[in-house]
Design a protein around this motif. Sequence first.
Motif, mmCIF file in Angstrom:
data_model
loop_
_atom_site.group_PDB
_atom_site.id
_atom_site.type_symbol
_atom_site.label_atom_id
_atom_site.label_comp_id
_atom_site.label_asym_id
_atom_site.label_seq_id
_atom_site.Cartn_x
_atom_site.Cartn_y
_atom_site.Cartn_z
ATOM 1 N N GLU A 1 -4.729 4.936 4.516
ATOM 2 C CA GLU A 1 -6.071 4.403 4.380
ATOM 3 C C GLU A 1 -7.076 5.167 3.678
ATOM 4 O OE1 GLU A 1 -6.159 5.875 8.706
ATOM 5 O OE2 GLU A 1 -4.540 5.022 7.111
ATOM 6 N N TYR B 1 0.715 -1.070 0.143
ATOM 7 C CA TYR B 1 0.025 0.063 0.058
ATOM 8 C C TYR B 1 0.975 1.334 0.060
ATOM 9 C CZ TYR B 1 -4.420 -2.648 1.129
ATOM 10 O OH TYR B 1 -5.371 -3.552 0.801
ATOM 11 N N VAL C 1 -5.348 -3.421 -5.699
ATOM 12 C CA VAL C 1 -3.859 -3.634 -5.139
ATOM 13 C C VAL C 1 -3.675 -5.111 -4.768
ATOM 14 C CG1 VAL C 1 -2.671 -3.275 -2.756
ATOM 15 C CG2 VAL C 1 -3.738 -1.292 -4.082
ATOM 16 N N LYS D 1 0.796 -0.538 8.525
ATOM 17 C CA LYS D 1 1.954 -0.657 7.374
ATOM 18 C C LYS D 1 2.880 -1.783 8.045
ATOM 19 C CE LYS D 1 5.164 2.686 9.569
ATOM 20 N NZ LYS D 1 5.743 4.150 9.057
ATOM 21 N N PHE E 1 -7.599 4.110 -0.301
ATOM 22 C CA PHE E 1 -7.824 2.894 -0.722
ATOM 23 C C PHE E 1 -9.493 2.660 -0.288
ATOM 24 C CE2 PHE E 1 -3.327 2.796 -0.047
ATOM 25 C CZ PHE E 1 -3.039 2.397 -1.350
ATOM 26 N N MET F 1 -8.572 -1.308 -2.908
ATOM 27 C CA MET F 1 -8.028 -2.554 -2.061
ATOM 28 C C MET F 1 -8.170 -3.893 -3.086
ATOM 29 S SD MET F 1 -9.384 -2.052 1.648
ATOM 30 C CE MET F 1 -8.703 -3.444 2.319
ATOM 31 N N PRO G 1 -5.305 -1.206 5.266
ATOM 32 C CA PRO G 1 -4.226 -0.419 4.578
ATOM 33 C C PRO G 1 -3.681 0.692 5.785
ATOM 34 C CG PRO G 1 -6.299 -0.208 3.317
ATOM 35 C CD PRO G 1 -6.368 -0.971 4.459
#
Length: 272
Positions: free
Chosen positions: A223, A82, A234, A255, A226, A231, A252
């Motif tokens: 976040e 992400y 991804v 991390k 997304f 999402m 997201p």
Amino acid sequence: MGFPGTWMTESESVVYRVVPKCACSTIGQIMYYSDHGTFFDGDIHDAETGLHKWAHEHSQPKITANVRDHRSYAFTCVRNPYTRILSSFFDKICGIQRNGKRYRGNLVPLLVQKYGIEVGEPETNFEFDQIRSFRRFLLFARDTIRWRRPMEPDIHWSAMSGHISTFIVNGGRYDRIFWTEQFNDGMQKVLDAIDTPHEIRLDRIPRFNESEGHGPKRAHPVEDYFDDLSMHLVYEIYKKDFNLFRYDFQNPANKMPTGEIDLDEVHAKLGE
């Protein structure tokens, strides 16, 4: 095919497989310093001497012999998919590059025309709808990776597992893969395992972020960029990266990795 993206110190103390957008500038400078006791003056990617690189023809036989015989400790570094794709967008698509121009010449005009992406301009402080543009960029990135159109996928947003696999498929083996999110811990374990002409003190090493300051700052938490569709895209692009390197696809905002990387699993799944 050889070992594209592989760097090795001239002393052959260590071998590193570069993964773009994963602290590669800092790692390259650490390797350079470990041999020469000084940092390279400039972007380490521009260094023509002082470090063996696969891109330099004279380095290829030395890298090949070393990696095939596993003479030196070999490692690489990964990053949350992400944050990596977000960093690629802000650096390569929105940012002005070291040469004062947009990345890859006509790439940004193509994205503006075909995907409706906005990137802003330095003169207006890069003001644009970052979230909307990023989500459109994701569609473009997916198109390049899945269908190789309207262009081949770029190294900065192609999957980390693809970069890492070339080293394995051609006869290399990693001794360590660590996360940028725990950089000092991972890099220290590499340094503890090798002997270098010059001692490295990680607490005294600056971070070499060559893309910093050349484009817009991220205006929102990770976040926010997304939604459900983003999402899904991804995960479609980076499924192997999430699974092999233990990142949290469901959140997201998280991390950090969720478990240890299994090197045997990486070699088995990426060496096929």
